[in-house]
Design an enzyme around this catalytic site. Structure first.
Site, mmCIF file in Angstrom:
data_model
loop_
_atom_site.group_PDB
_atom_site.id
_atom_site.type_symbol
_atom_site.label_atom_id
_atom_site.label_comp_id
_atom_site.label_asym_id
_atom_site.label_seq_id
_atom_site.Cartn_x
_atom_site.Cartn_y
_atom_site.Cartn_z
ATOM 1 N N GLU A 1 -71.034 24.466 40.165
ATOM 2 C CA GLU A 1 -71.785 24.798 41.573
ATOM 3 C C GLU A 1 -71.167 26.577 41.638
ATOM 4 O O GLU A 1 -71.624 27.028 42.871
ATOM 5 C CB GLU A 1 -71.213 23.278 42.388
ATOM 6 C CG GLU A 1 -72.778 22.074 42.323
ATOM 7 C CD GLU A 1 -74.026 22.757 42.283
ATOM 8 O OE1 GLU A 1 -74.381 23.765 43.055
ATOM 9 O OE2 GLU A 1 -74.820 22.011 41.898
ATOM 10 N N TYR B 1 -72.178 22.180 50.121
ATOM 11 C CA TYR B 1 -72.835 21.669 49.531
ATOM 12 C C TYR B 1 -72.189 21.683 48.058
ATOM 13 O O TYR B 1 -73.068 20.511 47.402
ATOM 14 C CB TYR B 1 -74.129 23.221 49.289
ATOM 15 C CG TYR B 1 -75.064 23.405 48.638
ATOM 16 C CD1 TYR B 1 -76.135 23.097 48.693
ATOM 17 C CD2 TYR B 1 -74.050 23.384 46.386
ATOM 18 C CE1 TYR B 1 -77.272 22.833 47.878
ATOM 19 C CE2 TYR B 1 -75.698 23.402 46.229
ATOM 20 C CZ TYR B 1 -77.276 23.516 46.716
ATOM 21 O OH TYR B 1 -78.138 23.019 45.073
ATOM 22 N N ASP C 1 -80.448 23.781 50.938
ATOM 23 C CA ASP C 1 -80.362 25.421 50.285
ATOM 24 C C ASP C 1 -81.152 26.327 51.144
ATOM 25 O O ASP C 1 -82.424 25.695 51.272
ATOM 26 C CB ASP C 1 -79.927 25.686 49.007
ATOM 27 C CG ASP C 1 -81.545 25.378 48.003
ATOM 28 O OD1 ASP C 1 -82.282 24.935 48.864
ATOM 29 O OD2 ASP C 1 -81.505 25.468 47.083
#
Ligand code: SF4
Length: 221
Positions: free
Chosen positions: A40, A124, A142
């Site tokens: 990520e 996120y 996103d």
């Protein structure tokens, strides 16, 4: 169609589409929280194709927070050079390794309040770890996901950066099928990248067209 049945239809059709069209990436073949967290961080402002070129090498060299914390920053930097912003990323990742080692015994925490305190980890990335590694029902938002949600359901974020919109995140949480958040999150990411694209969405081949607000507005009967 009633709202509830639209939600059910969306979930079912999305997961059915994904079963046949899923994209495969190395970070989707693991449930290891450290490996997912590294992915990520590398994926931020970088394409999946670029990250694929360095990801497995990175994990071979730094397979755990302890080795990352004691790594030479220049070496990390060299390894990440194909991604750009390698100086910043190298320093951030080394710091992440150090904090995981010093504050969490070398393990990636499983609580959101702890994850979002880690260097370079926002909502996120925290939700990605919680969903993909710890199987918690957490949504991802996103640019691709925002576009799909806004088009299909006709909702509109008033935020300048819609992917940070708490209201939209809560909305996605309501359509997340319980116990299947990882599949759902991967599916909606892939669907936005492949079918409901920013330019020229493939509406004529889309399983959502019968109830998609955007499609109906652009194809009045
Ligand atoms: Fe996206 Fe078109 Fe499908 Fe609606 S019908 S979800 S706009 S591709």
């Amino acid at each position: 169609m009633e709202n509830d049945s639209i939600l059910d239809c969306f979930q079912q059709r999305l997961l059915a589409w994904w079963k046949k069209n899923k994209r495969d990436f190395p970070w989707r073949r693991t449930k290891d929280a450290y490996a997912i967290l590294i992915a990520e961080i590398l994926l931020r402002k970088t394409t999946a194709g670029q990250v694929e070129r360095v990801y497995e090498d990175f994990l071979r060299r730094y397979p755990n927070p302890q080795l990352l914390a004691s790594a030479d920053t220049t070496e990390i930097c060299n390894l990440l050079s194909p991604l750009g912003m390698h100086n910043t990323r190298a320093q951030l990742l080394k710091k992440l390794g150090s904090v995981l080692e010093s504050d969490f015994g070398g393990k990636v925490p499983s609580e959101k309040k702890d994850l979002i305190r880690l260097p370079g980890v926002g909502v996120y990335a925290a939700n990605a770890v919680l969903s993909f590694s710890y199987s918690k029902d957490e949504p991802l938002l996103d640019t691709n996901v925002v576009r799909v949600i806004e088009r299909v359901f006709g909702v509109k974020s008033k935020k300048r950066r819609p992917h940070t919109d708490e209201g939209l995140l809560d909305f996605v949480r309501t359509i997340l099928p319980k116990g299947r958040s990882a599949k759902f999150n991967w599916a909606i990411l892939d669907f936005g990248a492949v079918v409901c694209t920013a330019r020229r969405p493939k509406c004529m081949a889309c399983p959502m067209s019968s109830f998609c607000v955007y499609f109906r507005a652009h194809n009045p009967t």
